[in-house]
Write a protein that holds these residues in place. Structure first.
Motif, PDB file in Angstrom:
ATOM      1  N   LEU A 182       0.192  -1.454  -0.220  1.00 19.75           N
ATOM      2  CA  LEU A 182       0.051  -0.275   0.026  1.00 19.75           C
ATOM      3  C   LEU A 182       0.732   1.121   0.209  1.00 19.75           C
ATOM      4  CD1 LEU A 182      -2.490  -1.366   2.835  1.00 19.75           C
ATOM      5  CD2 LEU A 182      -2.878  -1.002   0.684  1.00 19.75           C
ATOM      6  N   LEU A 183       0.431   2.229  -1.054  1.00 15.67           N
ATOM      7  CA  LEU A 183       1.186   3.972  -0.737  1.00 15.67           C
ATOM      8  C   LEU A 183       0.155   4.408  -0.374  1.00 15.67           C
ATOM      9  CD1 LEU A 183       2.583   1.130  -3.077  1.00 15.67           C
ATOM     10  CD2 LEU A 183       3.910   3.658  -3.435  1.00 15.67           C
ATOM     11  N   GLY A 184       1.196   5.865  -0.482  1.00 15.33           N
ATOM     12  CA  GLY A 184      -0.135   7.047   0.010  1.00 15.33           C
ATOM     13  C   GLY A 184      -1.646   6.803   1.051  1.00 15.33           C
ATOM     14  N   ASP A 185      -2.726   7.809   0.801  1.00 14.67           N
ATOM     15  CA  ASP A 185      -3.736   7.100   1.143  1.00 14.67           C
ATOM     16  C   ASP A 185      -4.092   6.536   1.552  1.00 14.67           C
ATOM     17  OD1 ASP A 185      -3.098   9.850   1.504  1.00 14.67           O
ATOM     18  OD2 ASP A 185      -5.490  10.311   0.605  1.00 14.67           O
ATOM     19  N   ALA A 186      -3.864   5.292   0.993  1.00 19.65           N
ATOM     20  CA  ALA A 186      -4.340   3.645   1.408  1.00 19.65           C
ATOM     21  C   ALA A 186      -3.257   3.409   2.720  1.00 19.65           C
ATOM     22  CB  ALA A 186      -3.906   2.877   0.052  1.00 19.65           C
ATOM     23  N   ALA A 187      -2.285   3.807   2.601  1.00 22.24           N
ATOM     24  CA  ALA A 187      -1.375   3.225   4.226  1.00 22.24           C
ATOM     25  C   ALA A 187      -1.112   3.715   5.166  1.00 22.24           C
ATOM     26  CB  ALA A 187       0.415   2.871   3.210  1.00 22.24           C
ATOM     27  N   HIS A 188      -1.863   5.516   5.234  1.00 22.51           N
ATOM     28  CA  HIS A 188      -1.540   6.277   5.880  1.00 22.51           C
ATOM     29  C   HIS A 188      -1.740   7.799   6.318  1.00 22.51           C
ATOM     30  CE1 HIS A 188       1.616   8.065   3.213  1.00 22.51           C
ATOM     31  NE2 HIS A 188       2.005   6.649   3.070  1.00 22.51           N
ATOM     32  N   ALA A 189      -3.471   7.865   5.236  1.00 23.21           N
ATOM     33  CA  ALA A 189      -4.286   8.718   5.093  1.00 23.21           C
ATOM     34  C   ALA A 189      -3.950  10.205   5.789  1.00 23.21           C
ATOM     35  CB  ALA A 189      -5.883   8.640   5.217  1.00 23.21           C
ATOM     36  N   VAL A 190      -3.256  10.899   5.603  1.00 22.85           N
ATOM     37  CA  VAL A 190      -3.055  12.598   6.629  1.00 22.85           C
ATOM     38  C   VAL A 190      -4.088  13.582   5.899  1.00 22.85           C
ATOM     39  CG1 VAL A 190      -1.369  14.081   6.933  1.00 22.85           C
ATOM     40  CG2 VAL A 190      -0.296  11.607   5.650  1.00 22.85           C
ATOM     41  N   SER A 191      -4.262  14.205   7.202  1.00 22.15           N
ATOM     42  CA  SER A 191      -5.719  14.806   6.825  1.00 22.15           C
ATOM     43  C   SER A 191      -4.555  16.229   5.888  1.00 22.15           C
ATOM     44  CB  SER A 191      -6.335  15.343   7.996  1.00 22.15           C
ATOM     45  OG  SER A 191      -5.180  16.368   9.390  1.00 22.15           O
ATOM     46  N   PRO A 192      -5.575  17.149   5.753  1.00 22.07           N
ATOM     47  CA  PRO A 192      -4.535  18.460   4.805  1.00 22.07           C
ATOM     48  C   PRO A 192      -4.314  19.661   5.832  1.00 22.07           C
ATOM     49  CG  PRO A 192      -6.849  18.565   4.863  1.00 22.07           C
ATOM     50  CD  PRO A 192      -6.985  17.283   5.725  1.00 22.07           C
ATOM     51  N   HIS A 193      -3.890  18.931   7.054  1.00 24.06           N
ATOM     52  CA  HIS A 193      -3.618  20.505   7.909  1.00 24.06           C
ATOM     53  C   HIS A 193      -2.298  20.904   7.857  1.00 24.06           C
ATOM     54  CE1 HIS A 193      -7.407  20.181   8.517  1.00 24.06           C
ATOM     55  NE2 HIS A 193      -7.741  19.200   9.985  1.00 24.06           N
ATOM     56  N   ALA A 194      -1.574  19.613   7.591  1.00 24.08           N
ATOM     57  CA  ALA A 194      -0.241  19.807   7.634  1.00 24.08           C
ATOM     58  C   ALA A 194       0.425  20.070   6.196  1.00 24.08           C
ATOM     59  CB  ALA A 194       0.342  18.502   8.092  1.00 24.08           C
ATOM     60  N   GLY A 195      -0.328  20.250   4.981  1.00 23.38           N
ATOM     61  CA  GLY A 195      -0.156  19.691   3.833  1.00 23.38           C
ATOM     62  C   GLY A 195       1.093  19.131   3.120  1.00 23.38           C
ATOM     63  N   ILE A 227       3.938  12.856  10.882  1.00 25.30           N
ATOM     64  CA  ILE A 227       3.025  13.865   9.830  1.00 25.30           C
ATOM     65  C   ILE A 227       1.867  13.526  10.291  1.00 25.30           C
ATOM     66  CG2 ILE A 227       2.389  14.176   7.617  1.00 25.30           C
ATOM     67  CD1 ILE A 227       5.503  13.639   7.068  1.00 25.30           C
ATOM     68  N   VAL A 228       1.344  12.951  10.629  1.00 25.81           N
ATOM     69  CA  VAL A 228      -0.562  12.326  10.339  1.00 25.81           C
ATOM     70  C   VAL A 228      -0.551  12.805  12.170  1.00 25.81           C
ATOM     71  CG1 VAL A 228      -2.082  10.756  11.384  1.00 25.81           C
ATOM     72  CG2 VAL A 228      -0.950   9.828   9.387  1.00 25.81           C
ATOM     73  N   ARG A 229       0.249  12.906  13.205  1.00 22.36           N
ATOM     74  CA  ARG A 229       0.165  13.428  14.339  1.00 22.36           C
ATOM     75  C   ARG A 229       0.297  14.693  14.478  1.00 22.36           C
ATOM     76  NH1 ARG A 229       3.287   8.901  15.987  1.00 22.36           N
ATOM     77  NH2 ARG A 229       5.007   9.907  15.999  1.00 22.36           N
ATOM     78  N   ILE A 230       1.019  14.985  13.924  1.00 25.51           N
ATOM     79  CA  ILE A 230       1.448  16.502  13.398  1.00 25.51           C
ATOM     80  C   ILE A 230       0.184  17.590  12.829  1.00 25.51           C
ATOM     81  CG2 ILE A 230       2.395  18.561  12.251  1.00 25.51           C
ATOM     82  CD1 ILE A 230       5.020  17.128  12.341  1.00 25.51           C
ATOM     83  N   SER A 231      -0.600  16.864  11.685  1.00 22.08           N
ATOM     84  CA  SER A 231      -1.532  17.003  10.936  1.00 22.08           C
ATOM     85  C   SER A 231      -2.647  17.178  12.389  1.00 22.08           C
ATOM     86  CB  SER A 231      -1.849  16.344   9.507  1.00 22.08           C
ATOM     87  OG  SER A 231      -2.965  16.956   8.842  1.00 22.08           O
ATOM     88  N   ARG A 232      -3.243  16.503  12.412  1.00 21.21           N
ATOM     89  CA  ARG A 232      -4.533  15.615  13.839  1.00 21.21           C
ATOM     90  C   ARG A 232      -4.111  17.376  14.792  1.00 21.21           C
ATOM     91  NH1 ARG A 232      -3.559   9.521  15.033  1.00 21.21           N
ATOM     92  NH2 ARG A 232      -4.817   8.900  13.496  1.00 21.21           N
ATOM     93  N   ARG A 233      -2.558  17.734  15.221  1.00 28.77           N
ATOM     94  CA  ARG A 233      -3.052  18.450  16.432  1.00 28.77           C
ATOM     95  C   ARG A 233      -2.999  19.892  15.810  1.00 28.77           C
ATOM     96  NH1 ARG A 233       2.039  16.636  17.702  1.00 28.77           N
ATOM     97  NH2 ARG A 233       3.139  18.072  16.296  1.00 28.77           N
ATOM     98  N   ARG A 234      -2.936  20.117  14.588  1.00 28.50           N
ATOM     99  CA  ARG A 234      -3.194  22.058  13.696  1.00 28.50           C
ATOM    100  C   ARG A 234      -5.075  21.602  13.626  1.00 28.50           C
ATOM    101  NH1 ARG A 234       1.814  22.283   9.098  1.00 28.50           N
ATOM    102  NH2 ARG A 234       3.370  22.817  11.382  1.00 28.50           N
ATOM    103  N   GLY A 235      -5.237  20.599  13.543  1.00 26.30           N
ATOM    104  CA  GLY A 235      -6.764  20.336  12.486  1.00 26.30           C
ATOM    105  C   GLY A 235      -7.856  20.692  14.197  1.00 26.30           C
ATOM    106  N   ALA A 236      -7.379  19.954  15.220  1.00 28.29           N
ATOM    107  CA  ALA A 236      -7.711  20.380  16.994  1.00 28.29           C
ATOM    108  C   ALA A 236      -7.698  22.045  17.418  1.00 28.29           C
ATOM    109  CB  ALA A 236      -6.950  19.879  17.419  1.00 28.29           C
TER     110      ALA A 236
END
Length: 399
Positions: A290-303, A344-353
């Protein structure tokens, strides 16, 4: 019998096309199968490729071409609903050190550049091929599609997004995507009265929603909106006119020019509920990766979603060249990528919060603390952006 270097890819998005290009450059035979029709495969408004994404494109020979398609993005300004600046991050020196500028461009333009390159290299791209089954055999995999067709390959790369059918079939114990509580909209508007943002992406914590925009001197406004919405409504494809009315209403009390841009929105084709993935125990088995969002979907808040997808493609191709056997290459690829993308997923979650803060106390604390905390956040971002997948993708990145 499939050839040893024949590879099937599900998904003709950024990850799938990037991987196909890199695999063709290294001598593999590649077919891409996309569930959607050709005209629907370019959905989406715009995105920003960070320096690490542009540098990953260098491995595909596309860095300069893609950079010419968008707006060089040299900084970020953050405002509150009254228009008071909370922070201004000038990223030009950090980008110089990273070896590339950030570029904001239409998603459709990036996809078209990737599609044209893949097609020129002989990649067979087939649309209207929705995967319904994967059959593993001693010499490879057989894919079966909803249109009655089938295909055979030595192995399969699942690049089919956050709702990956490949992941569900190959790794059925994987967790489901998680709705973050936020939904996004966006688009392009001709607003001659709105001045150029001078290469700065302006972000406003509005009274009811988060708004961002960038505008080149003579071009349209690239805008996006992010707001809380219940999951049932978000995934139900809200009416375009209702979405536009919501955008106008929730920014009517914000400072100019955000309220003026929002007031000009008359139709929003669709909303984009923001999902990300929890920890995925495995990204591969003996024949599927798996690659990209299929493996590790990243919300857009980290760009970083598009940049991570391109990096994945470059790193996986390098692992195949280095290790040969798919199972060894897949294991090395996951080892090299997992910590970075989960960080990066964790960074994005913090920014989304931060975008979901409500009430006078929460808003006061956000406006008070954000200017103090943002320099530390910026250093984390800069560390992420310095990674060069084009130079040595088999080296573990620092972040």
């Amino acid at each position: 019998m499939p050839k040893q270097n024949s590879i099937a890819i599900t998904g003709a998005g950024i990850a799938g096309l990037s991987l196909a290009i890199r695999l063709r450059q290294t001598g593999h035979s590649v077919q891409i199968f996309e569930a959607r029709p050709r005209e629907a495969s370019g959905e989406g408004a715009f995105l920003t490729l960070a320096p690490n994404g542009i540098n990953a494109l260098r491995a595909l020979g596309l860095a300069e071409r893609v950079s010419s398609l968008g707006i060089p993005t040299t900084g970020i300004e953050i405002l509150n609903a009254a228009g008071r600046r909370l922070a201004l991050l000038d990223e030009r020196e950090a980008q110089r050190q990273a070896g590339a500028a950030s570029i904001t461009l239409r998603r459709a333009d990036l996809l078209e550049a990737l599609r044209q390159t893949a097609s020129a290299q002989g990649v067979d791209i087939r649309y209207d091929h929705a995967l319904i089954d994967i059959e593993r055999k001693a010499d490879g995999v057989t894919l079966r599609f909803g249109n009655g067709e089938s295909a055979h390959a030595h192995w399969l790369a699942g690049c089919d997004g956050v709702w990956s059918r490949t992941r569900r079939l190959a790794l059925p114990a994987s967790p489901e995507p998680l709705y973050t509580g936020l939904t996004g909209t966006g688009g392009f508007l001709d607003c001659p009265h709105v001045p150029s943002s001078g290469g700065v992406l302006r972000l406003m914590f509005g009274e009811s929603a988060f708004f961002g925009y960038i505008k080149a001197q003579e071009g349209p406004v690239f805008w996006f909106d992010s707001f809380t919405l219940d999951e049932e409504t978000a995934i139900g494809r809200p009416d375009p006119a209702a979405l536009a009315a919501r955008t106008r209403a929730q920014h009517a009390g914000d400072a100019a020019p955000v309220r003026d841009i929002a007031a000009a929105v008359t139709s929003v084709p669709r909303a984009y509920p923001v999902f990300d993935m929890g920890h995925l125990p495995r990204w591969f088995d003996d024949r599927v990766v798996l690659l990209g969002d299929a493996a590790h979907a990243v919300s857009p808040h980290a760009g970083q979603g598009a940049s991570m997808a391109i990096e994945d493609a470059v790193v996986l191709a390098a692992c195949l060249t280095a290790y040969g056997a798919p199972s060894r290459a897949f294991r090395a690829y996951e080892t090299l990528r997992r910590d970075r993308v989960e960080h990066i997923v964790r960074i994005s979650r913090r920014r989304g919060a931060k975008k979901q803060a409500k009430g006078p106390v929460a808003l006061f604390l956000r406006d008070l603390l954000l200017p103090l905390l943002l320099p530390f956040d910026a250093k984390t971002t800069q560390a992420v952006q310095r990674y060069r997948a084009d130079l040595d993708p088999l080296v573990l990145p620092a972040a």
